[in-house]
Design an enzyme around this catalytic site. Structure first.
Site, PDB file in Angstrom:
ATOM      1  N   CYS A  34      -6.350   0.760  -0.690  1.00 50.65           N
ATOM      2  CA  CYS A  34      -6.139   1.382  -1.994  1.00 50.65           C
ATOM      3  C   CYS A  34      -7.417   1.906  -2.631  1.00 50.65           C
ATOM      4  CB  CYS A  34      -5.455   0.396  -2.931  1.00 50.65           C
ATOM      5  SG  CYS A  34      -3.877  -0.236  -2.298  1.00 50.65           S
ATOM      6  N   HIS A  45      -6.538   2.331 -10.202  1.00 47.77           N
ATOM      7  CA  HIS A  45      -5.546   2.226  -9.142  1.00 47.77           C
ATOM      8  C   HIS A  45      -4.237   1.748  -9.743  1.00 47.77           C
ATOM      9  CE1 HIS A  45      -3.373   1.159  -5.626  1.00 47.77           C
ATOM     10  NE2 HIS A  45      -3.666  -0.125  -5.645  1.00 47.77           N
ATOM     11  N   ASN A  99       3.091   1.873  -6.249  1.00 51.69           N
ATOM     12  CA  ASN A  99       1.763   1.767  -5.636  1.00 51.69           C
ATOM     13  C   ASN A  99       1.724   2.656  -4.399  1.00 51.69           C
ATOM     14  OD1 ASN A  99      -0.566   1.035  -4.260  1.00 51.69           O
ATOM     15  ND2 ASN A  99      -0.319  -1.158  -4.602  1.00 51.69           N
TER      16      ASN A  99
END
Length: 336
Positions: A121, A263, A293
């Protein structure tokens, strides 16, 4: 060029942004029919209401292509003007060739460097920092940086801890050379990794340690696995620390930051990071509700959405920050 330390160096700036979300949505109500969960439980714990899924035959490179075209258009340059392509992903089209090369072909770019970056990520922040160094040193002028993922292929839809989180998307920026008197510039990047806790978030199979086999499929080791509570704690700590590091390095305060683009892993994580850094949520870009996500794609997608709807304006100070499997983490402080 900008003069610093009695010498001339180049500074980089964002020339253009772009993003792409697949058309298909997987809502919380859809998940209720698949796994033991419900909409209220998911929203309260993650802030996610739906996530996107790439269509059959729609690959990571295709998502990257759509986002890249938008970024190039906004930057007002063509693929032929690019000097380098960096694509951050943990879900490449295949192991080799790298997906950046596939994207290079689909864009019609010339014979330039094209490479994938794998930092989960944090991948986009890592890739962005690499591009920044190539521009700063004068090696390259225009670099395409993409974060793209088709994660639903790695999700076990019997595991409610992971299947509620992940979606597919791509985001991109064109990083270029700032003029001497340009207010826009990348001020600093700050990157970290803590391999001691790399077991918190893993995709066990598919590498040299555990090649694909019938046993792998029987044990469902081809899917992502994570230790949620530990991940939450380290996510807040690492992103908050990287934001504070960026502020201290540049002798800035939180009040001087217009926007934080974190994020998009979990709304509760985002809120905890903002609180730790004394940044009001009104100055945090949150786009997780309708996309979930999307790993390396979350930061550039959120950035692009905030640029295109007018929240982020030229001359504003922005922090990009992320954490991911590794455990990787990092931040970028820039004037957009």
């Amino acid at each position: 060029m900008k003069k610093k330390n009695n010498g001339f160096i180049y500074c980089s700036k964002i020339l253009g942004t772009g993003s792409y979300l697949p058309e298909k949505k997987l809502t919380n109500v859809d998940l209720e029919r698949i796994v033991d969960t419900n909409d209220q439980w998911i929203v309260e714990r993650t802030g996610i209401r739906s996530r996107r899924m790439a269509a059959p035959g729609e690959y990571t490179s295709d998502l990257a292509l759509a986002a890249a075209k938008q970024a190039l258009s906004q930057a007002q340059i063509s693929a032929q003007d690019l000097d380098m392509i960096i694509l951050a992903t943990v879900s490449p089209d295949q192991v080799m060739p790298n997906t950046a090369c596939v994207l290079q072909k689909k864009l019609g770019a010339r014979d330039i460097m094209a490479v994938d970056v794998s930092a989960a990520c944090t991948g986009f922040v890592y890739a962005f920092s690499i591009a920044d160094q190539f521009v700063r040193t004068g090696v390259y002028k225009n670099i395409l940086v993409v974060g793209a993922e088709v994660l639903h292929q790695y999700v076990n839809y019997k595991d409610r801890e992971t299947c509620i989180l992940f979606g597919d998307a791509a985001g991109a920026v064109v990083l270029g050379r700032a003029d001497e008197n340009d207010a826009s510039e990348v001020m600093s990047v700050h990157l970290h990794a803590d391999g001691e806790i790399s077991d918190l978030f893993v995709l066990p199979a598919g590498g040299s340690a555990l090649p694909f086999s019938q046993e792998v499929l029987d044990q469902e080791l081809q899917y992502v696995k994570m230790k949620g509570r530990e991940i939450f704690k380290h996510a807040v700590r690492t992103m908050a620390n990287s934001c504070e590091e960026a502020l201290q390095h540049n002798n800035m305060t939180a009040e001087q930051i217009s926007w934080v683009v974190p994020h998009q892993a979990n709304l509760r994580i985002i809120e905890a990071v903002a609180k730790h850094c004394s940044i009001p949520m009104e100055k945090v870009v949150v786009e997780i509700e309708e996309m979930g996500n999307t790993s390396a794609a979350t930061v550039p997608v959120a950035l692009d959405k905030a640029v295109r709807d007018g929240r982020i304006q030229r001359g504003q100070n922005i922090i990009l920050t992320a954490f991911g499997a590794g455990i990787t983490s990092g931040s970028v402080l820039l004037t957009y």
